[in-house]
Design a protein around this motif. Structure first.
Motif, PDB file in Angstrom:
ATOM      1  N   SER A 198      48.170  59.316  33.921  1.00 38.60           N
ATOM      2  CA  SER A 198      48.610  60.455  33.120  1.00 38.60           C
ATOM      3  C   SER A 198      47.528  60.935  32.154  1.00 38.60           C
ATOM      4  CB  SER A 198      49.874  60.083  32.327  1.00 38.60           C
ATOM      5  OG  SER A 198      49.615  58.980  31.480  1.00 38.60           O
ATOM      6  N   SER A 249      45.029  74.276  33.599  1.00 39.26           N
ATOM      7  CA  SER A 249      46.418  74.000  33.205  1.00 39.26           C
ATOM      8  C   SER A 249      47.330  75.188  33.448  1.00 39.26           C
ATOM      9  CB  SER A 249      46.470  73.603  31.730  1.00 39.26           C
ATOM     10  OG  SER A 249      45.771  72.418  31.516  1.00 39.26           O
ATOM     11  N   SER A 261      44.543  61.627  33.005  1.00 40.61           N
ATOM     12  CA  SER A 261      43.548  62.380  33.767  1.00 40.61           C
ATOM     13  C   SER A 261      43.229  63.687  33.061  1.00 40.61           C
ATOM     14  CB  SER A 261      44.049  62.656  35.186  1.00 40.61           C
ATOM     15  OG  SER A 261      44.236  61.448  35.878  1.00 40.61           O
ATOM     16  N   GLN A 262      41.945  64.049  33.124  1.00 41.66           N
ATOM     17  CA  GLN A 262      41.484  65.141  32.277  1.00 41.66           C
ATOM     18  C   GLN A 262      41.202  66.432  33.029  1.00 41.66           C
ATOM     19  OE1 GLN A 262      38.019  63.294  30.601  1.00 41.66           O
ATOM     20  NE2 GLN A 262      39.164  62.239  29.010  1.00 41.66           N
ATOM     21  N   GLN A 306      52.632  65.151  37.471  1.00 46.82           N
ATOM     22  CA  GLN A 306      51.338  64.587  37.855  1.00 46.82           C
ATOM     23  C   GLN A 306      50.945  64.958  39.282  1.00 46.82           C
ATOM     24  OE1 GLN A 306      51.780  60.745  34.863  1.00 46.82           O
ATOM     25  NE2 GLN A 306      50.764  60.435  36.792  1.00 46.82           N
ATOM     26  N   LEU A 365      48.456  73.152  38.385  1.00 43.53           N
ATOM     27  CA  LEU A 365      48.531  71.806  37.839  1.00 43.53           C
ATOM     28  C   LEU A 365      49.907  71.607  37.229  1.00 43.53           C
ATOM     29  CD1 LEU A 365      47.414  69.091  36.693  1.00 43.53           C
ATOM     30  CD2 LEU A 365      46.472  70.441  34.792  1.00 43.53           C
ATOM     31  N   ASN A 366      50.545  70.505  37.557  1.00 45.05           N
ATOM     32  CA  ASN A 366      51.811  70.136  36.932  1.00 45.05           C
ATOM     33  C   ASN A 366      51.625  68.764  36.284  1.00 45.05           C
ATOM     34  OD1 ASN A 366      54.447  69.001  36.470  1.00 45.05           O
ATOM     35  ND2 ASN A 366      55.287  70.570  37.816  1.00 45.05           N
ATOM     36  N   ARG A 367      51.347  68.777  34.998  1.00 43.69           N
ATOM     37  CA  ARG A 367      51.067  67.510  34.303  1.00 43.69           C
ATOM     38  C   ARG A 367      52.311  66.644  34.186  1.00 43.69           C
ATOM     39  NH1 ARG A 367      46.132  66.642  32.012  1.00 43.69           N
ATOM     40  NH2 ARG A 367      44.799  68.454  31.659  1.00 43.69           N
TER      41      ARG A 367
END
Lengths: 111, 110
Positions: free
Chosen positions: B28, B52, B30-31, B69, B64-66
């Protein structure tokens, strides 16, 4: 406009032999790295460098050495080749964290 | 669990179709995230970064779906020349922790 130049393109070694894979870039990039690519495993980082005189280990460094005496060159040395080192090797360079430019690869077979 | 996982495919789609690939990552923290394209027996080439807010480059859209993930790549109006393996790349802890997925193979059929 050469970009990243890797030599040789193909190589066959006997177990126990040593050799150096050459990598040169003409873009004045700070970051350079070496990867190996094996079927079903993706590219794995062997060693990397963030500038001349600075190197560090990646995920799979055992059996390999690197040096970075100039910005342009980043050779990879196999100290004593083993069949497990049979792979495709890629050198890459970038100004940032995304490896923007890869060399054409070296297909190495160790018998 | 692998740090970065991709469906290996192959995805066989007709010309003109829309196709989407997902890539999941386990860390989680990750950059940064990227998609690469690799043609058979060739070197990987950077296709696009993934931001993002999502980003688009012609027929290609990356998201991207943080929370869940994963990152995705959408290709619209597929061309024969899109046939390749698409690699997902996740940067986790700075330059030394860049992880490549094993790739998803796309075959666009006439």
């Amino acid at each position: 406009n050469a970009g990243v130049t890797q030599t040789p393109k193909f190589q066959v070694l006997k177990t126990g032999q040593s050799m150096t894979l050459q990598c040169a870039q003409d873009m004045n990039h700070e970051y350079m790295s070496w990867y190996r690519q094996d079927p079903g495993m993706g590219l794995r980082l062997i060693h990397y460098s963030v500038g001349a005189g600075i190197t560090d280990q990646g995920e799979v460094p055992n059996g390999y050495n690197v040096s970075r005496s100039t910005t342009e060159d980043f050779p990879l040395r196999l100290l004593s080749a083993a069949p497990s080192q049979t792979s495709v090797y890629f050198c890459a360079s970038s100004t940032g964290q995304a490896m923007a430019f890869f060399g054409q690869g070296t297909r190495l077979t160790v018998v | 669990r692998k740090e970065v996982e991709q469906d290996p495919g192959p995805f066989n789609v007709p010309e003109g179709a829309t196709v989407a690939f997902n890539c999941t990552y386990s860390n989680s923290a990750s950059q940064s995230f990227f998609w690469y394209r690799q043609d058979c027996r060739k070197e990987p080439k950077l296709l696009m970064s993934v931001y993002s807010s999502g980003n688009e480059d012609g027929r290609f859209t990356a998201q991207l779906n943080r929370a869940s993930q994963y990152i995705s790549l959408l290709i619209r109006d597929s061309k024969l020349s899109d046939s390749a393996t698409y690699l997902c790349v996740v940067n986790q802890e700075g330059y030394q922790k860049v992880t490549f997925g094993t790739g998803t193979k796309l075959q666009v059929i006439p």
